[in-house]
Design a protein around this motif. Structure first.
Motif, mmCIF file in Angstrom:
data_model
loop_
_atom_site.group_PDB
_atom_site.id
_atom_site.type_symbol
_atom_site.label_atom_id
_atom_site.label_comp_id
_atom_site.label_asym_id
_atom_site.label_seq_id
_atom_site.Cartn_x
_atom_site.Cartn_y
_atom_site.Cartn_z
ATOM 1 N N GLN A 138 12.223 9.648 -14.872
ATOM 2 C CA GLN A 138 10.977 9.541 -14.124
ATOM 3 C C GLN A 138 10.290 8.202 -14.394
ATOM 4 N N LEU A 139 10.283 7.782 -15.643
ATOM 5 C CA LEU A 139 9.691 6.485 -15.985
ATOM 6 C C LEU A 139 10.452 5.336 -15.336
ATOM 7 N N LEU A 140 11.774 5.450 -15.266
ATOM 8 C CA LEU A 140 12.567 4.419 -14.596
ATOM 9 C C LEU A 140 12.231 4.350 -13.109
ATOM 10 N N THR A 141 11.939 5.493 -12.510
ATOM 11 C CA THR A 141 11.513 5.505 -11.111
ATOM 12 C C THR A 141 10.194 4.756 -10.954
ATOM 13 N N LEU A 142 9.252 4.986 -11.876
ATOM 14 C CA LEU A 142 7.968 4.287 -11.817
ATOM 15 C C LEU A 142 8.149 2.782 -12.036
ATOM 16 N N PHE A 186 1.822 6.683 -7.061
ATOM 17 C CA PHE A 186 0.898 7.706 -7.549
ATOM 18 C C PHE A 186 1.327 9.120 -7.146
ATOM 19 N N GLN A 187 2.096 9.237 -6.090
ATOM 20 C CA GLN A 187 2.690 10.523 -5.750
ATOM 21 C C GLN A 187 3.677 10.936 -6.842
ATOM 22 N N GLU A 188 4.484 9.985 -7.307
ATOM 23 C CA GLU A 188 5.423 10.256 -8.397
ATOM 24 C C GLU A 188 4.676 10.619 -9.682
ATOM 25 N N VAL A 189 3.604 9.888 -9.986
ATOM 26 C CA VAL A 189 2.796 10.191 -11.180
ATOM 27 C C VAL A 189 2.199 11.589 -11.057
ATOM 28 N N TYR A 190 1.706 11.935 -9.878
ATOM 29 C CA TYR A 190 1.093 13.245 -9.629
ATOM 30 C C TYR A 190 2.092 14.381 -9.878
ATOM 31 N N HIS A 191 3.347 14.186 -9.453
ATOM 32 C CA HIS A 191 4.376 15.216 -9.671
ATOM 33 C C HIS A 191 4.854 15.241 -11.117
ATOM 34 N N LEU A 248 0.838 -1.203 0.000
ATOM 35 C CA LEU A 248 0.000 0.000 0.000
ATOM 36 C C LEU A 248 0.875 1.256 0.000
ATOM 37 N N ALA A 249 1.931 1.259 0.796
ATOM 38 C CA ALA A 249 2.855 2.406 0.832
ATOM 39 C C ALA A 249 3.507 2.617 -0.527
ATOM 40 N N LEU A 250 3.902 1.516 -1.193
ATOM 41 C CA LEU A 250 4.489 1.627 -2.534
ATOM 42 C C LEU A 250 3.487 2.187 -3.530
ATOM 43 N N THR A 251 2.235 1.786 -3.406
ATOM 44 C CA THR A 251 1.191 2.290 -4.293
ATOM 45 C C THR A 251 1.012 3.786 -4.112
ATOM 46 N N VAL A 252 0.989 4.237 -2.869
ATOM 47 C CA VAL A 252 0.863 5.677 -2.591
ATOM 48 C C VAL A 252 2.057 6.418 -3.181
ATOM 49 N N LYS A 253 3.255 5.885 -2.978
ATOM 50 C CA LYS A 253 4.471 6.525 -3.502
ATOM 51 C C LYS A 253 4.449 6.566 -5.029
#
Length: 175
Positions: free
Chosen positions: A69-73, A48-53, A41-46
């Motif tokens: 950024q894509l590599l981070t996702l 979508f936080q990255e996607v949001y930014h 769940l924490a990874l999921t939040v992180k």
């Protein structure tokens, strides 16, 4: 009944009790595997936080920054997938078989990973995650100190060699 028979009976009763207690203690792992759900769940939040930014900058961002950024996702996705593999395989190998209803969708690999294959999947996933991190470092090399770069490569090669050795040892022990 002789005293020798009574001593054997008491000894076997104690032995059986110890074995049952040890076997039942595997259930202490169940909350740990359930805790991995919270990590997921924490990874999921992180993620979508990255996607949001990332999304508001999509049209202005440079190609190399977009790839970073894509590599981070992708990195977060691999860690999430690894978490699911460890959570389900670990539970099935060490706690209990999952009782999934016949009409429920079942993951194709569920129940097929023993401890050895779980180790290999874990090692190869760690190498993949390390590879992505190293690629991110190389793509942003102008901001990386040479001594740090050397350590990134050394650590990555250590992980690769470890994974290869684990795979080799697993292969020779199965024959």
């Amino acid at each position: 009944m002789s005293s020798g028979d009574a001593n054997m009976t008491i000894k076997s009763l104690i032995e059986r009790s110890v074995e049952r207690t040890m076997y039942a203690s595997r259930w202490l792992l169940a909350p740990i595997y359930l805790g991995l759900s919270l990590a997921l769940l924490a990874l999921t939040v992180k993620f979508f936080q990255e996607v949001y930014h990332f999304m508001p900058q999509l049209l202005e961002i440079e190609e190399s920054d977009m790839i970073l950024q894509l590599l981070t996702l992708i990195d977060l996705t691999l860690v999430g997938s690894l978490t699911v593999i460890v959570m389900f395989s670990g539970y099935e190998n060490f706690v209990s078989q999952m009782d999934i209803a016949p009409n429920t969708e079942k993951l194709g690999w569920l129940g097929t990973h023993d401890y050895g294959s779980l180790k290999i999947k874990l090692a190869s996933s760690i190498v993949a995650i390390s590879s992505i991190h190293l690629l991110k470092v190389f793509m942003n090399i102008q901001h990386t100190d040479n001594s740090k770069l050397l350590w990134y490569v050394v650590i990555h090669l250590t992980l690769v060699i470890s994974a290869l050795l684990m795979g080799y040892l697993d292969k020779i022990t199965k024959h």
